[in-house]
Scaffold this motif. Structure first.
Motif, PDB file in Angstrom:
ATOM      1  N   ALA A   1       0.859  -1.302  -0.016  1.00 37.58           N
ATOM      2  CA  ALA A   1      -0.121   0.061  -0.250  1.00 37.58           C
ATOM      3  C   ALA A   1       0.908   1.316  -0.030  1.00 37.58           C
ATOM      4  O   ALA A   1       0.651   1.983  -0.731  1.00 37.58           O
ATOM      5  CB  ALA A   1      -0.837  -0.045   1.231  1.00 37.58           C
ATOM      6  N   LEU A   2       1.880   1.376   0.775  1.00 38.25           N
ATOM      7  CA  LEU A   2       2.747   2.370   0.876  1.00 38.25           C
ATOM      8  C   LEU A   2       3.601   2.644  -0.512  1.00 38.25           C
ATOM      9  O   LEU A   2       3.742   3.702  -0.946  1.00 38.25           O
ATOM     10  CB  LEU A   2       3.680   2.377   1.936  1.00 38.25           C
ATOM     11  N   LEU A   3       3.921   1.385  -1.126  1.00 39.12           N
ATOM     12  CA  LEU A   3       4.650   1.325  -2.464  1.00 39.12           C
ATOM     13  C   LEU A   3       3.815   2.048  -3.501  1.00 39.12           C
ATOM     14  O   LEU A   3       4.140   3.053  -4.214  1.00 39.12           O
ATOM     15  CB  LEU A   3       5.240   0.088  -2.656  1.00 39.12           C
ATOM     16  N   TRP A   4       2.560   1.569  -3.490  1.00 40.68           N
ATOM     17  CA  TRP A   4       1.671   2.138  -4.396  1.00 40.68           C
ATOM     18  C   TRP A   4       1.271   3.711  -4.268  1.00 40.68           C
ATOM     19  O   TRP A   4       1.245   4.343  -5.477  1.00 40.68           O
ATOM     20  CB  TRP A   4       0.392   1.514  -4.325  1.00 40.68           C
ATOM     21  N   ALA A   5       1.172   4.176  -2.908  1.00 43.54           N
ATOM     22  CA  ALA A   5       0.965   5.535  -2.693  1.00 43.54           C
ATOM     23  C   ALA A   5       2.233   6.324  -3.164  1.00 43.54           C
ATOM     24  O   ALA A   5       2.067   7.417  -3.776  1.00 43.54           O
ATOM     25  CB  ALA A   5       0.589   5.769  -1.156  1.00 43.54           C
ATOM     26  N   ALA A   6       3.410   5.932  -2.816  1.00 42.08           N
ATOM     27  CA  ALA A   6       4.538   6.559  -3.298  1.00 42.08           C
ATOM     28  C   ALA A   6       4.612   6.649  -4.808  1.00 42.08           C
ATOM     29  O   ALA A   6       5.144   7.796  -5.372  1.00 42.08           O
ATOM     30  CB  ALA A   6       5.920   5.681  -2.740  1.00 42.08           C
ATOM     31  N   LEU A   7       4.576   5.614  -5.418  1.00 42.85           N
ATOM     32  CA  LEU A   7       4.744   5.593  -6.735  1.00 42.85           C
ATOM     33  C   LEU A   7       3.671   6.473  -7.405  1.00 42.85           C
ATOM     34  O   LEU A   7       3.916   7.337  -8.462  1.00 42.85           O
ATOM     35  CB  LEU A   7       4.655   4.291  -7.368  1.00 42.85           C
ATOM     36  N   ARG A   8       2.503   6.529  -6.743  1.00 49.88           N
ATOM     37  CA  ARG A   8       1.395   7.351  -7.661  1.00 49.88           C
ATOM     38  C   ARG A   8       1.505   8.826  -7.107  1.00 49.88           C
ATOM     39  O   ARG A   8       1.217   9.630  -8.081  1.00 49.88           O
ATOM     40  CB  ARG A   8      -0.164   6.972  -6.879  1.00 49.88           C
ATOM     41  N   TRP A   9       1.864   9.155  -6.122  1.00 50.15           N
ATOM     42  CA  TRP A   9       1.862  10.635  -5.637  1.00 50.15           C
ATOM     43  C   TRP A   9       3.121  11.095  -5.298  1.00 50.15           C
ATOM     44  O   TRP A   9       3.008  12.223  -4.723  1.00 50.15           O
ATOM     45  CB  TRP A   9       0.624  10.726  -4.475  1.00 50.15           C
ATOM     46  N   GLU A  10       4.185  10.737  -5.703  1.00 48.58           N
ATOM     47  CA  GLU A  10       5.526  11.415  -5.126  1.00 48.58           C
ATOM     48  C   GLU A  10       5.640  12.520  -6.154  1.00 48.58           C
ATOM     49  O   GLU A  10       6.087  13.818  -5.386  1.00 48.58           O
ATOM     50  CB  GLU A  10       6.497  10.565  -5.216  1.00 48.58           C
ATOM     51  N   GLU A  11       5.440  12.489  -7.116  1.00 44.21           N
ATOM     52  CA  GLU A  11       5.575  13.892  -8.129  1.00 44.21           C
ATOM     53  C   GLU A  11       4.870  15.062  -7.586  1.00 44.21           C
ATOM     54  O   GLU A  11       5.346  16.173  -7.198  1.00 44.21           O
ATOM     55  CB  GLU A  11       5.254  13.747  -9.414  1.00 44.21           C
ATOM     56  N   ARG A  12       3.488  14.731  -7.323  1.00 42.11           N
ATOM     57  CA  ARG A  12       2.500  15.701  -6.663  1.00 42.11           C
ATOM     58  C   ARG A  12       3.027  16.155  -5.451  1.00 42.11           C
ATOM     59  O   ARG A  12       3.031  17.340  -4.952  1.00 42.11           O
ATOM     60  CB  ARG A  12       1.031  15.294  -6.473  1.00 42.11           C
ATOM     61  N   ALA A  13       3.575  15.259  -4.280  1.00 39.92           N
ATOM     62  CA  ALA A  13       3.756  15.498  -3.030  1.00 39.92           C
ATOM     63  C   ALA A  13       5.091  16.553  -2.975  1.00 39.92           C
ATOM     64  O   ALA A  13       5.153  17.253  -2.290  1.00 39.92           O
ATOM     65  CB  ALA A  13       4.223  14.217  -2.412  1.00 39.92           C
ATOM     66  N   VAL A  14       6.023  16.049  -3.919  1.00 37.87           N
ATOM     67  CA  VAL A  14       7.183  17.097  -4.140  1.00 37.87           C
ATOM     68  C   VAL A  14       6.857  18.325  -4.517  1.00 37.87           C
ATOM     69  O   VAL A  14       7.312  19.295  -3.613  1.00 37.87           O
ATOM     70  CB  VAL A  14       8.254  16.465  -4.937  1.00 37.87           C
ATOM     71  N   ARG A  15       6.127  18.687  -5.473  1.00 41.74           N
ATOM     72  CA  ARG A  15       5.567  19.915  -5.922  1.00 41.74           C
ATOM     73  C   ARG A  15       5.049  20.592  -4.639  1.00 41.74           C
ATOM     74  O   ARG A  15       5.289  21.794  -4.445  1.00 41.74           O
ATOM     75  CB  ARG A  15       4.749  19.962  -7.251  1.00 41.74           C
ATOM     76  N   TRP A  16       3.858  19.987  -3.907  1.00 42.16           N
ATOM     77  CA  TRP A  16       3.438  20.473  -3.058  1.00 42.16           C
ATOM     78  C   TRP A  16       4.255  21.232  -1.754  1.00 42.16           C
ATOM     79  O   TRP A  16       4.421  22.372  -1.168  1.00 42.16           O
ATOM     80  CB  TRP A  16       2.355  19.556  -2.349  1.00 42.16           C
TER      81      TRP A  16
END
Length: 336
Positions: free
Chosen positions: A161-176
């Motif tokens: 679950a954490l891996l899926w979340a990291a791969l899906r949202w890392e770009e958006r999270a870094v920009r935020w």
């Protein structure tokens, strides 16, 4: 409730004993395999990727893996689950673990670490190699007698679950994150690092009511698994704080590039690691007489400083010494 849980745990020893039926010859290879998800191996891989391969991928992998480890210790601190050798004398403990068991930290963190690298490699053989390695690590934890099958399955599910979340949202999270003002990102870094520690400490003090081994646990239980679990949580959360602060400061300075000649990359790895290896020595010298919450708080501070060195101090040293260059994309796009 506790009696039913303990009965379930005893029933779970059967699969562990079945796997251990492979024989003692498997102890050495499984011990080597399980080390590929140990704390030392994780630190080496994270440092190698961030300092010597790709700084952006290394920073994101660091946050994902350390956050995973923090959640793992938090769940352990709440669930108080025993290990197979604590429940039954029939189970051979081929490895020693002092913290609680569920979910399996090796299974969870291996899924995040090796799964992330396998996916981001963009190569199917590397991805399948990561899957096989994660599976072998999971089997090794059962064979070594330190986890029930349910512990491993829980670790796999949480890690996936954490891996899926990291791969899906890392770009958006870094920009935020890069768009936050200093006061806000600093406050958030402290909050996500400190609040799990406060919650676990209060849980153990108020809800746990002073941990004691179940009377139905017939194996060899370590003296203070609650304290060991709490200390593990505090040290990981300290590393998360140091990493978040360090990466953000480094991005503000223009980031840096992990590219360069092989000799420069090797020199960066050796120089950076020479400081990190002092952490266990300092821990023993400075905190050898501490215990309980005092030890946990001291480890939080120590590992925050170690992670700050790894994420900011070391890269800045590499740039200033000529072992690395600033990243031309770092200032514009943050942690890349």
């Amino acid at each position: 409730m506790h009696a039913a849980t303990d009965a379930f745990r005893e029933a779970e020893t059967a699969p562990v004993l079945w796997v251990q039926g492979l024989g003692d010859w498997a102890a050495v290879p499984f011990a080597l395999i399980t080390e590929l998800a140990s704390q030392d191996a994780v630190v080496l891989v994270l440092a190698l990727v961030f300092w010597c391969v790709h700084a952006g991928a290394g920073a994101r992998l660091f946050v994902a893996v350390i956050a995973s480890a923090g959640l793992n210790y938090l769940l352990k601190a709440v669930l108080y689950a025993p290990r197979p050798s604590w429940v039954s004398h029939q189970v051979v403990a081929h490895a020693a673990e002092s913290s609680f068991a569920m979910p399996s930290g090796h299974a969870q963190n291996a899924t995040v670490l090796w799964g992330y690298l396998g996916v981001r490699s963009g190569r199917r053989p590397w991805l399948w190699a990561a899957v096989v390695l994660i599976a072998l690590i999971c089997v090794s934890r059962v064979y070594l007698g330190v986890h029930f099958v349910s512990d491993v399955l829980a670790g796999l599910l949480v890690g996936a679950a954490l891996l899926w979340a990291a791969l899906r949202w890392e770009e958006r999270a870094v920009r935020w994150w890069r768009g936050l003002p200093t006061a806000r990102w600093a406050s958030l870094a402290v909050a996500v690092s400190v609040l799990p520690c406060v919650f676990a400490a209060l849980w153990q003090a108020l809800v746990g009511g002073g941990w004691s081994a179940s009377s139905d646990w017939r194996g060899a239980v370590p003296p203070d698994p609650a304290g060991a679990t709490l200390a593990g949580l505090f040290s990981v959360c300290g590393a998360l704080l140091g990493g978040l602060v360090g990466f953000t400061l480094l991005a503000g300075r223009g980031w840096y590039s992990a590219e360069g000649a092989l000799t420069a990359r090797a020199a960066r790895f050796v120089l950076g690691l020479s400081v990190i290896v002092l952490a266990p020595v300092l821990q023993e010298v400075l905190f050898g007489d501490l215990a309980g919450l005092a030890l946990a708080v001291a480890e939080f501070a120590l590992y925050a400083l170690v992670a700050l060195w790894a994420s900011f101090g070391a890269p800045e040293t590499f740039v200033r010494s000529g072992l690395a260059q600033r990243s031309s994309a770092g200032q514009a796009s943050g942690m890349r």
